[in-house]
Design an enzyme around this catalytic site. Structure first.
Site, PDB file in Angstrom:
ATOM      1  N   GLU A 164       0.817  -1.208   0.000  1.00  0.00           N
ATOM      2  CA  GLU A 164       0.000   0.000   0.000  1.00  0.00           C
ATOM      3  C   GLU A 164       0.857   1.268   0.000  1.00  0.00           C
ATOM      4  O   GLU A 164       0.606   2.181  -0.775  1.00  0.00           O
ATOM      5  CB  GLU A 164      -0.899  -0.018   1.245  1.00  0.00           C
ATOM      6  N   ASP A 165       1.862   1.309   0.858  1.00  0.00           N
ATOM      7  CA  ASP A 165       2.507   2.590   1.145  1.00  0.00           C
ATOM      8  C   ASP A 165       3.943   2.714   0.655  1.00  0.00           C
ATOM      9  O   ASP A 165       4.562   3.751   0.853  1.00  0.00           O
ATOM     10  CB  ASP A 165       2.501   2.846   2.664  1.00  0.00           C
TER      11      ASP A 165
END
Ligand code: MN
Length: 735
Positions: free
Chosen positions: A80-81
């Protein structure tokens, strides 16, 4: 401040404390991978980002999950990040772990934009649908728990939104998975942001009285411990606790009480080795304190739906303070605190054969739930598992629920017809896809539209999976392409006519055309062509209707002519001639006519023995009514159509049976339908239809369609039914 390394060491220590064969090397590799990928990212509280995955892994370790879960927890925010990918994680840590991380990532995209119950239920359902591996949910719960613990650094809007999600989605899921301890903590943290005033008041009062509470609890604790030792019950642990703030809050709210009035603030636990010790302890407690009647619950003999096991009793001490005592074994306690996670741990040693096995096991767990709400949950869970639905996201994060196998076309029309009708392309998870692409759970779908779009193509009807999309596409063709539809419809209608050996001239005579159009609900022939053109009607069906009507009209025209002449003649003659005995049609002799088309009216379903009268219809021969049918009312017979009423009689040679019906009005009760069925079968009648509906005033009307040979048999049936208890009235419907 605790350093990152210290936190990690603590995590390793926790893991080693319950899993001596943990893969500490891979766990460290995951930690280092996550740390380097999150790099200089910071959390809002000013700590390096990596503290979050470590703390999530810590919670997962406290649930005593396996090495794969710990590794996945450490990596859970990488896809995700950071610039890390599924492929990279699969290569380094294996596909199983990459799948878990991917599952958690998809759940992160879940947004909570709506307060509607439907959306919430969709979210809960999707959570399970997407989590082929239960560990995805367990890590997601740990993730949310840590985020809630550090929620004070977020802006108020985020605090509220996340807290609502916790109350509506995560706490109920934790409860259903039997994870009591985490459920409580989630609820308390959410309450803190949802009703800060009440939360503060509860916490403040608990703190203010905490010394007193502690004194009371240790007094009780030693009373119990001493007595257990006297009674020779070994290895018992006794402790007291104050109930958690959200549970006090709920009691205050539900019972409209102040905190002082919520009496059972305390709960004591007694943990022992064996089940028989549990019951021994119960005896001791009831001997020490006076039990409150009706408050004893044996969840050992009958576990709660989420597998919770314990003995509960509420007692009152000499000073009149009420408190609850929960008695259970150590093993039960572990399961009560960690729920599914604890079970999962027990499953570890056994080789699992893929996700289906895991599901099977959750299903069984959840099937033990017995309240109605849980039943619904199990139903939806089953639906998901046997997958006839797919859950996808809009780019805004709303969840859209479609039939399995749905395509971007279904998605677009689900959002709005206008989106579907102007769709020119679709992206799934950022990549262009074809319109026939099959959507998967968790896909993010983006529809590209254009004002200059040509509109849907006729193929879309075949590609679309949902009936909603198909009917909207047809609607569009119906509206937008009228001319084209008419031309196309007319062409297929004419070719079908030709195929049947008929001409357009034959069916466009007014009697035929108008009858058919009226019956099929079209105002004009063009409307019917248009319907054929957009697919609302098949050319074959239209032609068949035309042909049938043409035949009826031709045949009936002759009969009608003869009938009218006969009726006119009879009216002219002062003294009617005795009826000619002619061959009957369906047991009916029509005065002055032979070979006449006869049908029995549906409104009153006459049977032999009833007084009857005939009506010469336009094109369908003679229709036979009961004389007492409202449709054969003498007033009606006197109007302009009086020339059409004709005398009919039953012939003597009846062998047929006649379909008729009864309405039974009754007070509904168990077994009523069975009794009626028995009455019908002992009367030897042939039942062809039976339905019942309830009326607003608590009665039921049962409508029965069946065949009898005559009015005598019908009367017998009516009497039999009338004698059944609960039956108020038996009527022959008419009119
Ligand atoms: Mn996270």
């Amino acid at each position: 401040m605790v350093s990152v390394e210290e936190r990690y060491d603590h995590l390793e220590k926790t893991i080693s404390g319950y899993n001596i064969s943990a893969d500490l090397k891979q766990i460290r590799a995951a930690y280092e991978y996550a740390r380097s990928h999150h790099g200089a990212q910071m959390r809002r509280d000013g700590t390096p980002y990596i503290t979050h995955p470590i703390q999530v892994a810590q919670i997962v370790a406290e649930m005593r999950l396996d090495s794969e879960s710990i590794i996945a927890a450490l990596l859970h925010d990488c896809i995700e990040d950071t610039d890390s990918t599924y492929e990279d994680i699969a290569k380094r840590f294996g596909v199983t772990i990459a799948d878990i991380v991917d599952g958690v990532t998809k759940l992160n995209r879940m947004q909570y934009n709506s307060m509607e119950e439907e959306q919430m239920e969709n979210l809960r359902k999707m959570l399970f649908a997407m989590s082929k591996d239960i560990r995805v949910i367990l890590i997601k719960i740990a993730d949310r728990l840590h985020n809630m613990r550090t929620m004070e650094y977020q802006v108020p809007a985020t605090q509220r939104k996340k807290s609502l999600e916790v109350m509506e989605i995560y706490a109920p899921i934790a409860h259903r998975l039997g994870m009591q301890k985490i459920k409580w903590e989630l609820e308390d943290l959410a309450l803190k942001y949802l009703d800060p005033v009440a939360y503060d008041e509860i916490v403040r009062k608990l703190e203010a009285e905490s010394e007193e509470h502690t004194r009371f609890m240790s007094a009780i604790q030693s009373q119990i411990s001493d007595r257990l030792a006297e009674m020779g019950i070994q290895n018992a642990t006794v402790y007291g606790r104050v109930k958690h703030p959200y549970s006090i809050y709920r009691k205050m709210y539900a019972q409209e009480k102040t905190m002082e009035e919520v009496y059972d603030l305390f709960a004591f636990r007694v943990l022992v080795d064996t089940v028989s010790d549990c019951y021994n302890v119960l005896g001791v407690i009831h001997d020490l304190y006076r039990p409150i009647l009706g408050r004893f619950k044996d969840y050992i003999a009958t576990p709660k739906p989420n597998m919770y096991q314990s003995l509960h009793t509420t007692v009152i001490d000499k000073e009149g303070v009420l408190f609850e005592v929960q008695i259970r074994t150590y093993e039960m306690h572990a399961i009560n605190e960690y729920g599914v996670a604890a079970h999962w741990k027990y499953k570890q040693g056994i080789t699992s054969t893929g996700s289906e096995k895991t599901y099977e096991w959750i299903r069984r767990l959840l099937e033990n739930q017995e309240d109605a709400d849980a039943e619904e949950f199990i139903h939806t869970l089953k639906v998901d598992m046997f997958s006839d639905e797919v859950f996808v996201f809009t780019p805004r994060g709303d969840v859209i629920n479609l039939p399995a196998g749905s395509t971007p076309i279904d998605f677009a029309y689900n959002i709005h017809s206008a989106i579907g009708n102007t769709m020119v392309g679709a992206k799934v998870n950022g990549r262009m896809v074809g319109f026939d692409y099959q959507l998967h759970n968790g896909d993010i779908v983006e529809i590209h539209t254009s004002k200059s779009a040509n509109g849907p193509s006729r193929d879309w009807v075949k590609i679309a999976k949902s009936s909603e999309a198909r009917s909207k596409i047809r609607q569009w063709f119906k509206r937008e392409r009228k001319e084209e539809n008419i031309a196309q419809g007319r062409a297929s209608f004419e070719s079908e006519l030709k195929h049947m050996g008929m001409t357009l001239g034959q069916v466009t005579v007014p009697e035929v055309q108008n009858t058919v159009l009226k019956r099929m609900g079209y105002a004009t022939l063009d409307d019917m062509y248009a319907a054929i053109g957009y697919g609302g009607l098949t050319a074959q069906k239209a032609v068949n209707r035309m042909r049938d009507t043409l035949l009826q009209v031709t045949r009936a025209a002759a009969v009608e002519q003869a009938a009218r002449e006969a009726a006119a003649k009879a009216a002219r003659e002062a003294k009617p001639a005795p009826p000619r005995r002619v061959k009957s049609e369906k047991g009916i002799i029509v005065e002055g006519l032979s070979n006449c088309l006869v049908k029995f009216s549906k409104c009153c379903t006459p049977v032999p023995g009833d007084e009857i009268v005939g009506f010469i219809t336009r094109g369908y021969g003679v229709s036979v009514h009961r004389k007492d049918c409202p449709n054969a009312d003498p007033n009606r017979r006197a109007n302009s159509e009086q020339g059409r009423w004709i005398k009919v009689t039953w012939s003597d040679d009846i062998t047929d049976t006649y379909s008729t019906s009864l309405d039974v009005v009754c007070k509904d009760r168990v077994g009523l339908l069975a009794d009626i069925s028995t009455a019908l079968s002992t009367s030897k009648v042939n039942v062809t239809g039976l339905n019942s509906h309830s009326t607003a005033d608590g009665f039921a009307i049962i409508h029965i369609v069946f065949s009898v040979s005559d009015a005598n048999q019908l009367g017998l049936v009516m009497r039999k039914i009338h004698q059944i208890s609960g039956v108020m009235n038996v009527n022959r419907p008419a009119g």
